[in-house]
Structures are given as structure tokens and as C-alpha cells.
Design an enzyme around this catalytic site. Structure first.
Site, short mmCIF file in Angstrom:
data_model
loop_
_atom_site.label_atom_id
_atom_site.label_comp_id
_atom_site.label_asym_id
_atom_site.label_seq_id
_atom_site.Cartn_x
_atom_site.Cartn_y
_atom_site.Cartn_z
N THR A 1 0.84 -1.21 0.00
CA THR A 1 0.00 0.00 0.00
C THR A 1 0.87 1.25 0.00
OG1 THR A 1 -1.74 -1.17 1.20
CG2 THR A 1 -1.80 1.23 1.26
N CYS B 1 -11.45 -8.38 2.70
CA CYS B 1 -10.36 -7.62 3.32
C CYS B 1 -10.46 -6.14 3.01
CB CYS B 1 -8.99 -8.19 3.00
SG CYS B 1 -8.90 -9.23 1.58
N GLN C 1 0.34 -10.26 -5.50
CA GLN C 1 -0.17 -11.64 -5.44
C GLN C 1 0.64 -12.60 -6.30
OE1 GLN C 1 -2.42 -12.82 -3.40
NE2 GLN C 1 -3.42 -10.97 -2.65
N THR D 1 13.88 4.97 9.79
CA THR D 1 14.74 3.84 10.16
C THR D 1 14.18 2.55 9.58
OG1 THR D 1 15.33 4.98 12.19
CG2 THR D 1 15.70 2.59 12.15
N SER E 1 4.37 -7.08 -1.12
CA SER E 1 4.30 -7.12 0.34
C SER E 1 4.83 -8.47 0.83
CB SER E 1 2.84 -6.99 0.79
OG SER E 1 2.61 -5.78 1.44
N ALA E 2 5.60 -8.43 1.93
CA ALA E 2 6.19 -9.68 2.44
C ALA E 2 5.15 -10.67 2.94
CB ALA E 2 7.16 -9.36 3.58
N HIS E 3 4.04 -10.15 3.51
CA HIS E 3 3.13 -11.07 4.19
C HIS E 3 2.29 -11.93 3.25
CE1 HIS E 3 -0.85 -8.93 3.85
NE2 HIS E 3 -0.04 -7.92 3.59
N ASN F 1 -6.17 -10.33 -6.84
CA ASN F 1 -6.27 -10.94 -5.52
C ASN F 1 -7.56 -11.72 -5.33
OD1 ASN F 1 -6.73 -8.01 -5.79
ND2 ASN F 1 -7.82 -8.24 -3.85
C1 LIG Z 1 -3.11 -7.14 -5.10
C2 LIG Z 1 -2.78 -6.46 -3.81
N1 LIG Z 1 -2.18 -5.25 -3.84
C3 LIG Z 1 -1.85 -4.60 -2.72
C4 LIG Z 1 -2.15 -5.11 -1.48
C5 LIG Z 1 -1.81 -4.31 -0.25
O1 LIG Z 1 -0.84 -4.92 0.51
P1 LIG Z 1 -0.57 -4.42 2.01
O2 LIG Z 1 -1.87 -4.49 2.70
O3 LIG Z 1 0.41 -5.39 2.54
O4 LIG Z 1 -0.04 -3.05 1.92
C6 LIG Z 1 -2.78 -6.36 -1.40
C7 LIG Z 1 -3.13 -6.95 -0.08
O5 LIG Z 1 -4.25 -7.11 0.29
C8 LIG Z 1 -3.11 -7.04 -2.59
O6 LIG Z 1 -3.76 -8.20 -2.56
S1 FES Z 2 -6.66 -9.57 -0.90
FE1 FES Z 2 -5.91 -7.63 -0.63
S2 FES Z 2 -7.63 -6.61 0.15
FE2 FES Z 2 -8.42 -8.52 -0.29
#
Ligand SMILES: Cc1ncc(COP(=O)(O)O)c(C=O)c1O
Ligand code: FES
Length: 457
Positions: free
Chosen positions: A70, A351, A195, A255, A215-217, A167
Site C-alpha cells: 500500500t 479484506c 499476489q 529507520t 508485500s512480504a506477508h 487478488n
Molecule cells: C493485489 C494487492 N495489492 C496490494 C495489497 C496491499 O498490501 P498491504 O496491505 O500489505 O499493503 C494487497 C493486499 O491485500 C493485494 O492483494
Molecule cells: S486480498 Fe488484498 S484486500 Fe483482499
């Protein structure tokens, strides 16, 4: 609980956690410090940068660490519009982009007097390249006013934002033609690879992507760390969002989140080693899930949202292997979820802050609001087992039949034994009985977290 929501987030791989712990214990020095302790942490950060760059097909110099995709999207979009000339502040965004991209694009257009236009997608979620081509033509300045920006933004396109993998549906977009079209008009191409990264091959530099975010997660790393990948020429057109100590070569002050970055590096290294096998395995699992559900519910009760493989017509990968978005005809997704406490899946927009609206992604693909409200996204992952798929498929089938039967009962047309969802009907279909019993939706939730003492009043 069976976790089938890996597109929302993934568990941290145990090896990633092992790599992170020393950064929280002994290697806590600031990597910007010029003493040996700082320098040794800086070396770990640079190793992570290399591992992430390798997996992305980019150069380590192109990596800017952020707090997530994001922030990276906001940096890319605000950063480019801030430096774009007034007659070149149009942004084109794919219709099914993530809110991180859409929100940043609208905010930046408003802030800098630009405009946002939406590139259509086809019913299967794939990008309408002809529409992109048409939108890339320059507009007369003072021509069609933007819906939002204070200034009618005509002129040239500054930025085209199209995601590599969606996603919700897993629909894939080949970045190459998008890159070529954008380059023809001097626009930068921003590709959200969040993704795709670590799941399918991503070759940022080779495919002509100027800016990418991840994003790492989403790849078994920790939350709160991500990257903007910016080519040399894109960096020259980027102004920072955050000002301060000048870290990340002035593009992202603050940092560095060293445990997060080292964890992201470890996650990238692991993904590079396993993603090809993982793709085969997760693909087999989503196929199995689909086949099982069709077996229990019948083909007419299920529609796939997104592209279907058809090697003869569209060779190659068209969908993320781990992702399956399904509409269960006549079964409201929220109602199904309420009957499905032991399986973690998302209704399309789960989400997006719990918004109660039908998924904008599915609507953009031309699905009706009703179809969107009856859709669930399944996303399997590294630690999903075939047994879990069998159990989840039966549980989902039971939940869908239960919702059907509730509808039927409510409309008074099925008050006979053997109605869908009753134990008689389930046994008739050969569905295993729910071990918890159907009328007990409160079981099997996440265990309650202990509240730390200091948080108690
Ligand atoms: C396609 C896509 N872009 C961006 C994001 C945003 O990632 P984050 O919430 O880690 O910033 C997500 C996560 O939901 C995603 O699925
Ligand atoms: S998968 Fe990123 S908001 Fe739903």
C-alpha cells in the site's frame, strides 16, 4: 480451522521467523550507524535486498523498502504525479485493481490536478488491451473533465497501473503488451505484483515494468514490510512521500524495519526454491476443491469467477494456481460463511474493511450484484494438505446446502423431509455428517488471545 485465505495473508514460514529473531535480539543496531554493529546489520539488509531483487527479476538498486504494498503504491503514484508536467497527469488504472492502487490514484489525481481513467476488463477478468490502447491517446487539454480532479486533466498519460495477478479471481495479466503500449507514449508502467510475487515467475526488468509493488506477508514473510521496485528511469521521475533521514537513497526516509526486511529476504529465498513445486501442488488442490464441490453440489450450482484454462485457446498460465473464486448460485456468501466457522475463506471483498458492498472486482467483470454477493474466494497455500481440501469441500457443500434449505424454508416451498441441507438430504448425497452438528456455528473459531496484563484496566 482450515485456512484457505492465503491471498489475504499467509502464515510466517518457520524458517523466516528463525531468520528474523536475531534482528530482534542481538542484531538490533541501526543499519545506518557507522559502527561495526550497524554495519553488520546493514549487510543483512543488503543481502535481503539482493534476494528480493533476484526473485523479482530486478536489480538490487531498484528496491526501495516500505511498510507494504500500500505504501509502495502511494509512493509510486503520488511520486510520479508530483513530478509530471501539468499537461501529463492522467493515470490509467485497470478496472479490477486493488484499493491500494485505486485509492492512491484518485487521491494523487485530486492533489496534483490530474485525472483517473479506468481500463475495462473482459468477463473473465483479463485486461481489455484495445481499450487501454484507445485510452492512451492524448486528450486535448481542457477536454473531457475528470470526474474528480479540480483541473480538467487532458494531455498525456503519466502512469498506467495494471496488476500482474488479481487478488480475488487470480486472473493474470501479461505485463509485456501493457509495457509496450505505455512506453510508446512515454508513460510509466506500474504493476502491482503483490499476489504474483513468489507464486509465479515475475520478471520485472525483462517485461518492461517501470514500477512494481509487493508485500512480504503474501509470501510467508512478516506483515508491515514491502517494496517499491523502481527502474533507474522511474526513480528519476519519482518524488518521495516521506521526508526525514534520507534512507533508501532519499526515496523513503525512516529507520529501516530490519527484522521485517531480513524476514522478507528469507521469504524470497525460500519462495525462489519452492515456488515451481508449490504452483503444481496448489493448482492440483484448487482443481480438487472444484471437482469435489461440483461432485457434491452439481455443476449447475457453481460458476467460476475468472479465467478458465483452455490450452487450445489460451495457452499458458491464465490464473494464479492457488486461487479459486466461485459463485454458489442462490446461496448468499455471508450466509454460507456463517455456516462455515471452521474454514477461513473470504467473500470477495472481505479484506476491504468489512465493506458490505458486492465485490467491485466481480462487478467490473460484468457479474451481477447478486452473483457477486454469492461468491467466495478460496486461496490455498504452502501448508495446505489434501486432507484439508477434502474436509473443507464437504464443509462448504454442507454450508451451501444449508443456506439453500433456509431460503427454501423461508419461501415455504420445501417443507418435506429430504430437503436440501437436512441430514437426510446430506446423507443422500453421501456427504459426511458435520462433526460439530449443523446447528453449532460458534465452534472452532480462533482461540481467544490472552490479554497482556498491562492492557487490563
Ligand atoms: C493485489 C494487492 N495489492 C496490494 C495489497 C496491499 O498490501 P498491504 O496491505 O500489505 O499493503 C494487497 C493486499 O491485500 C493485494 O492483494
Ligand atoms: S486480498 Fe488484498 S484486500 Fe483482499
Amino acid at each position: 480451522m482450515i485456512y484457505l485465505d492465503h491471498n489475504a495473508t499467509t502464515p510466517v514460514d518457520p524458517e523466516v521467523l528463525t531468520a528474523m529473531l536475531p534482528l530482534l535480539r542481538e542484531h538490533y543496531a541501526n543499519p545506518a550507524s557507522r559502527h561495526p554493529a550497524g554495519e553488520s546489520v546493514a549487510r543483512l539488509v543488503e543481502a535481503a535486498r539482493r534476494d528480493i531483487a533476484t526473485l523479482a527479476g530486478a536489480r538490487p538498486r531498484d528496491i526501495v523498502f516500505t511498510s507494504g504494498a500500500t505504501e509502495a503504491a502511494n509512493l509510486a503514484i503520488h511520486g510520479v504525479l508530483a513530478t509530471a508536467p501539468p499537461d501529463a497527469r492522467r493515470v490509467l488504472v485497470g478496472a479490477t485493481e486493488h484499493p491500494a492502487i485505486l485509492g492512491a490514484a484518485h487521491a494523487a489525481a485530486e492533489r496534483f490536478g490530474g485525472s483517473v481513467q479506468t481500463i475495462r476488463v473482459r468477463p473473465d477478468g483479463s485486461l481489455d488491451l484495445a481499450h487501454l490502447r484507445a485510452l492512451l491517446r492524448p486528450l486535448p487539454v481542457g477536454g473531457p473533465a475528470s470526474a474528480r480532479g479540480p483541473m480538467p486533466a487532458g494531455g498525456q498519460v503519466a502512469l498506467v497501473a495494471v496488476m500482474a495477478a488479481n487478488n480475488e479471481t487470480g486472473a493474470l495479466t501479461d505485463p509485456r503488451p501493457v509495457a509496450a503500449f505505455a512506453q510508446e507514449v512515454g508513460a510509466l508502467f506500474l504493476c502491482d505484483v503483490t499476489q504474483a510475487f513468489g507464486r509465479i515467475p515475475v520478471a520485472v526488468a525483462e517485461t518492461g515494468i517501470d514500477l512494481a509493488v509487493a508485500s512480504a506477508h503474501k509470501v510467508y514473510g512478516p506483515k508491515g514490510v514491502g517494496v517499491l521496485i523502481a527502474s533507474r528511469s522511474a526513480r528519476g521521475r519519482l518524488s518521495p512521500l516521506l521526508h526525514g533521514g534520507g534512507q533508501e537513497r532519499g526515496l523513503r526516509s525512516g529507520t529501516l524495519n530490519t527484522p521485517g526486511i531480513v524476514g522478507f529476504g528469507a521469504a524470497a529465498r525460500i519462495a525462489a526454491a519452492v515456488f515451481a513445486d508449490e504452483a503444481v501442488r496448489t493448482r492440483a488442490q484448487t482443481d480438487l476443491l472444484y471437482d469435489q464441490l461440483v461432485g457434491w453440489l452439481g455443476a449447475d450450482a457453481i460458476e467460476v469467477n475468472g479465467p478458465r484454462e483452455d490450452a487450445s485457446r489460451r495457452p499458458g498460465l491464465v490464473r494464479l494456481p492457488n486461487t479459486l473464486s466461485l459463485r454458489f448460485v442462490g446461496a448468499d456468501a455471508d450466509a454460507v460463511l456463517a455456516c462455515l466457522p471452521d474454514v477461513a475463506v473470504s467473500a470477495g471483498s472481505a479484506c476491504h474493511g468489512g465493506a458490505d458492498e458486492p465485490s467491485p472486482v466481480l462487478l467490473a467483470m460484468g457479474r451481477s450484484a447478486a452473483a457477486a454477493r454469492e461468491s467466495l474466494r478460496f486461496s490455498v497455500g504452502r501448508f495446505t494438505t489434501v486432507d484439508q481440501i477434502h474436509t473443507a469441500a464437504a464443509a462448504v457443500a454442507r454450508a451451501v446446502l444449508r443456506v439453500h434449505s433456509l431460503h427454501a424454508t423461508a419461501s415455504g416451498d420445501l417443507a418435506v423431509s429430504g430437503q436440501p441441507g437436512t441430514s437426510g438430504e446430506l446423507a443422500g448425497r453421501g456427504l459426511p455428517p458435520d462433526p460439530r452438528g449443523l446447528a453449532n456455528p460458534g465452534n472452532g473459531q480462533f482461540p481467544e488471545l490472552p490479554v497482556p496484563r498491562s492492557a487490563l484496566p
